[in-house]
Design an enzyme around this catalytic site. Sequence first.
Site, PDB file in Angstrom:
ATOM      1  N   PRO A 125       0.965  -4.355  -7.996  1.00  0.00           N
ATOM      2  CA  PRO A 125       0.584  -3.344  -8.990  1.00  0.00           C
ATOM      3  C   PRO A 125       0.423  -1.921  -8.453  1.00  0.00           C
ATOM      4  CG  PRO A 125      -1.306  -4.704  -8.419  1.00  0.00           C
ATOM      5  CD  PRO A 125      -0.129  -5.301  -7.713  1.00  0.00           C
ATOM      6  N   GLY A 135       1.427   1.316  -5.403  1.00  0.00           N
ATOM      7  CA  GLY A 135       2.434   1.823  -4.467  1.00  0.00           C
ATOM      8  C   GLY A 135       2.150   1.253  -3.091  1.00  0.00           C
ATOM      9  N   GLY A 136       0.892   1.369  -2.723  1.00  0.00           N
ATOM     10  CA  GLY A 136       0.460   0.825  -1.450  1.00  0.00           C
ATOM     11  C   GLY A 136      -1.010   0.484  -1.508  1.00  0.00           C
ATOM     12  N   MET A 137      -1.444  -0.403  -0.637  1.00  0.00           N
ATOM     13  CA  MET A 137      -2.864  -0.751  -0.526  1.00  0.00           C
ATOM     14  C   MET A 137      -3.191  -0.857   0.955  1.00  0.00           C
ATOM     15  SD  MET A 137      -5.768  -1.371  -1.892  1.00  0.00           S
ATOM     16  CE  MET A 137      -7.158  -1.564  -0.780  1.00  0.00           C
ATOM     17  N   GLU A 138      -4.228  -0.119   1.340  1.00  0.00           N
ATOM     18  CA  GLU A 138      -4.519   0.106   2.755  1.00  0.00           C
ATOM     19  C   GLU A 138      -5.244  -1.055   3.432  1.00  0.00           C
ATOM     20  OE1 GLU A 138      -5.802   1.605   0.072  1.00  0.00           O
ATOM     21  OE2 GLU A 138      -7.894   2.145   0.333  1.00  0.00           O
ATOM     22  N   HIS A 160       0.145   7.892   3.314  1.00  0.00           N
ATOM     23  CA  HIS A 160      -1.122   7.803   2.574  1.00  0.00           C
ATOM     24  C   HIS A 160      -1.932   6.578   3.029  1.00  0.00           C
ATOM     25  CE1 HIS A 160      -3.673   8.262  -1.111  1.00  0.00           C
ATOM     26  NE2 HIS A 160      -3.764   6.949  -0.982  1.00  0.00           N
ATOM     27  N   GLU A 161      -1.294   5.433   3.052  1.00  0.00           N
ATOM     28  CA  GLU A 161      -2.031   4.204   3.425  1.00  0.00           C
ATOM     29  C   GLU A 161      -2.478   4.268   4.881  1.00  0.00           C
ATOM     30  OE1 GLU A 161      -2.853   2.933   0.830  1.00  0.00           O
ATOM     31  OE2 GLU A 161      -1.204   3.599  -0.452  1.00  0.00           O
ATOM     32  N   GLU A 167     -10.124   8.588  -1.574  1.00  0.00           N
ATOM     33  CA  GLU A 167      -8.780   8.976  -2.027  1.00  0.00           C
ATOM     34  C   GLU A 167      -8.493  10.473  -1.862  1.00  0.00           C
ATOM     35  OE1 GLU A 167      -6.590   6.870  -2.355  1.00  0.00           O
ATOM     36  OE2 GLU A 167      -7.660   5.007  -2.793  1.00  0.00           O
ATOM     37  N   TYR A 175      -8.106  11.679  -6.508  1.00  0.00           N
ATOM     38  CA  TYR A 175      -7.004  11.898  -5.572  1.00  0.00           C
ATOM     39  C   TYR A 175      -6.697  13.384  -5.380  1.00  0.00           C
ATOM     40  CZ  TYR A 175      -5.589   6.947  -5.675  1.00  0.00           C
ATOM     41  OH  TYR A 175      -5.556   5.591  -5.545  1.00  0.00           O
ATOM     42  N   ARG A 180       4.584  -2.138 -10.827  1.00  0.00           N
ATOM     43  CA  ARG A 180       3.715  -1.074 -10.308  1.00  0.00           C
ATOM     44  C   ARG A 180       3.145  -0.277 -11.470  1.00  0.00           C
ATOM     45  NH1 ARG A 180       5.556   3.665  -6.114  1.00  0.00           N
ATOM     46  NH2 ARG A 180       3.567   4.757  -6.052  1.00  0.00           N
TER      47      ARG A 180
HETATM   48  N1  BES Z   1      -6.361   2.344  -2.348  1.00  0.00           N
HETATM   49  C1  BES Z   1      -5.350   2.797  -3.240  1.00  0.00           C
HETATM   50  C2  BES Z   1      -5.082   1.821  -4.332  1.00  0.00           C
HETATM   51  C3  BES Z   1      -6.303   1.465  -5.137  1.00  0.00           C
HETATM   52  C4  BES Z   1      -7.347   2.369  -5.339  1.00  0.00           C
HETATM   53  C5  BES Z   1      -6.391   0.223  -5.709  1.00  0.00           C
HETATM   54  C6  BES Z   1      -8.471   1.994  -6.077  1.00  0.00           C
HETATM   55  C7  BES Z   1      -7.489  -0.144  -6.467  1.00  0.00           C
HETATM   56  C8  BES Z   1      -8.526   0.741  -6.648  1.00  0.00           C
HETATM   57  C9  BES Z   1      -4.070   3.177  -2.501  1.00  0.00           C
HETATM   58  O1  BES Z   1      -4.332   3.776  -1.280  1.00  0.00           O
HETATM   59  C10 BES Z   1      -3.339   4.205  -3.302  1.00  0.00           C
HETATM   60  O2  BES Z   1      -3.910   5.230  -3.533  1.00  0.00           O
HETATM   61  N2  BES Z   1      -2.108   3.956  -3.718  1.00  0.00           N
HETATM   62  C11 BES Z   1      -1.305   4.891  -4.470  1.00  0.00           C
HETATM   63  C12 BES Z   1      -0.340   5.620  -3.588  1.00  0.00           C
HETATM   64  C13 BES Z   1      -0.753   6.967  -3.165  1.00  0.00           C
HETATM   65  C14 BES Z   1       0.372   7.648  -2.391  1.00  0.00           C
HETATM   66  C15 BES Z   1      -1.254   7.881  -4.221  1.00  0.00           C
HETATM   67  C16 BES Z   1      -0.488   4.116  -5.474  1.00  0.00           C
HETATM   68  O3  BES Z   1      -0.526   2.901  -5.461  1.00  0.00           O
HETATM   69  O4  BES Z   1       0.197   4.732  -6.275  1.00  0.00           O
HETATM   70 ZN    ZN Z   2      -5.225   5.707  -1.575  1.00  0.00          ZN
END
Ligand code: BES
Ligand code: ZN
Length: 640
Positions: A303, A305-308, A332-333, A355, A422, A592
């Site tokens: 779901p 883009g990335g998860m750290e 980002h991650e 974020e 963000y 996603r």
């Molecule tokens: N940690 C986030 C994803 C997240 C945040 C999941 C809060 C659940 C709750 C991840 O680092 C993230 O920000 N992903 C972004 C990509 C980023 C380049 C903006 C995404 O998935 O779009």
């Molecule tokens: Zn993030």
Amino acid sequence: MDMRSVKVFFQLLLLTSFLLFGCNIDHQNEEAKTLDYEQIYKEKWCDALYLRKHSFANINEVKTVHLALDLTVDFDKEVIHGVANHSIQILHPTDFMLFDTRGLIIDKVFLDNDTVAVDFELGRSYPTVGGFLKIPITPKTNNVTIHYQTTENSKALDWLKPNDKNGLDKPFVYSQGQPILTRTWIPIQDDPSQRITYSAKLQVPKDMLPLMSATNPQRKNDTGVYYFEMNQAIPPYLIAIAVGDLAFRSLDEISGVYALPNMVEIARDEFQDIPKMIVAAQELYGEYLWERFDVLVLPASFPFGGMENPRLTFATPTLIAGDRSLVSVIAHELAHSWSGNLVTNATWEDIWLNEGFTVYFENRIMEKLYGKEIADMLFLVEYQELIETIEKFKSQGQYADTHLKLDLTCRDPDEGLTDIAYVKGGLMLKTLEEAIGRQRLDAFLKGYFAEFAFQTLTTEQFLDYFYEHVDVSNSEFVIEKWIYEPGIPEGAAEISSDRFDAVIALANKIQKGEKLPKDLTRRDKITQKWLAFIRALQPDIDPTTIEAIEEQLQFAKSGNAEIMTEWFVLAINANFDGFRDEIASFLTKIGRRKFLRPMYSALRNNPEMADWGVEIFQKARAGYHPLSAYSIAQLLEIVD
Ligand code: BES
Ligand code: ZN
């Protein structure tokens, strides 16, 4: 047991535990009563939570220090059978420990080495936060061992069966813990202010490779049994698992990629700059403290883009555009290895500490690797989204949601996940950079990450540290305005890009009917430039112009999901009918949420396409992660 009997069993279990233990409350001792224990029986979950906003855990009294997991992954039943052994530390006298659980079946609970199970109590399960698992302990208790199983309501888990749409040959399962879904696959004190180490033993089918946010195997073994260690203390939302037919390719001594066998070489090529990113990040803000940085490319239902997840970033396959044009998500991650994983938001209301800092840090990594022009364009695209989000919140009477520090009382923490945390967060740091200079800001950030490494903090604790270490008296910069006031404060940093201006001017001309320049191609691969171009086009655009642009620039066939989303949204808004097949297949394949939300919302807002949008969703939802499925169902106002 079929699913129906599992449900009935679960309900009976809840009922019996209520009948058996529900009336025990009166016998709690005085200490326990100081917790206002009655609270947790309230009607609404937000009234039921009394210690923290999104967790039932009594972490002020007793907390897990180390978690030892023993998990068996059953793909036939789509269930994880688990034993969660919590080593605990009692901070203040109490005779019970509260865990968070949601969608779990709790079988048995043991204390220390006892062979006789203890009576536990399961509170009612509320939406969003789930319920508490209350376990009696003594002052001498060191270990609490919970035997449990996941269910179809374990929303962190996405179980995938092989089919044509997902392109899998073998089943796959992965978890998404952030923000409060870890409790749906592990009974745990699921609060970001909590840090624990963990270890795990995993039993999986022999043709599968299991991975976690921990030390990882690089190839399958003959036994199907694997061991994992995470010796650095992390918040519960960072515990993660993925099991599938996975292969590994190395990038350098400390980094590599995992992906399905037919993707792994392509993934290695796409992400080949990762070693350089790690060097750049360390030059900026200090040593990388997690030993390895591997990336796992998941199936398209992922779901985010990335998860750290520490040591093992989870990534959507949509980053693989074939031209390395979407790697900023990896930057980002990686940045989260400092902002988020090392220094963590204490509550979900402080998510901007994770974020916002990460958006700024990501941009600095991108600047170091690819230059200022690219970094500026990346930020500009996000800035456009920020402006839209602020306008939207303002017009909906939710202007307070544009503060960096949020109020998420009685709300799903997922609601805090907007461009405010963000991009407004990132913009705040860019503005601070202008106010005090890059050198001073970098020294401050480096010191901040070192000072709070492996700790959690609130916005207010951050502010105290800020006042002690930063002097903004010679500038107009007022940090409280950013944190506690809506919108964008005056004097915010301004980012501009000549290439953006040129492409926007071009879009305006084309919109007015001018022909596309013959030499206009998409050869330069700067995704952000094309996003700006498409965004500058208006919904009253002529269908023949859409066709002409598509013919020359082939956005719909680009394979770049960012560009495709933007292009399809414009087409839907313009009521252009020519991409129906492409849109349906995109929405069926990709999960996603960043792409699903704008597309379904455009469909919903177009009276001629709204029903069709619902139809696509009904067919596609089984292939989405529960998080995305839930978000889109809400957006389309489909009640389950
Ligand atoms: N940690 C986030 C994803 C997240 C945040 C999941 C809060 C659940 C709750 C991840 O680092 C993230 O920000 N992903 C972004 C990509 C980023 C380049 C903006 C995404 O998935 O779009
Ligand atoms: Zn993030």
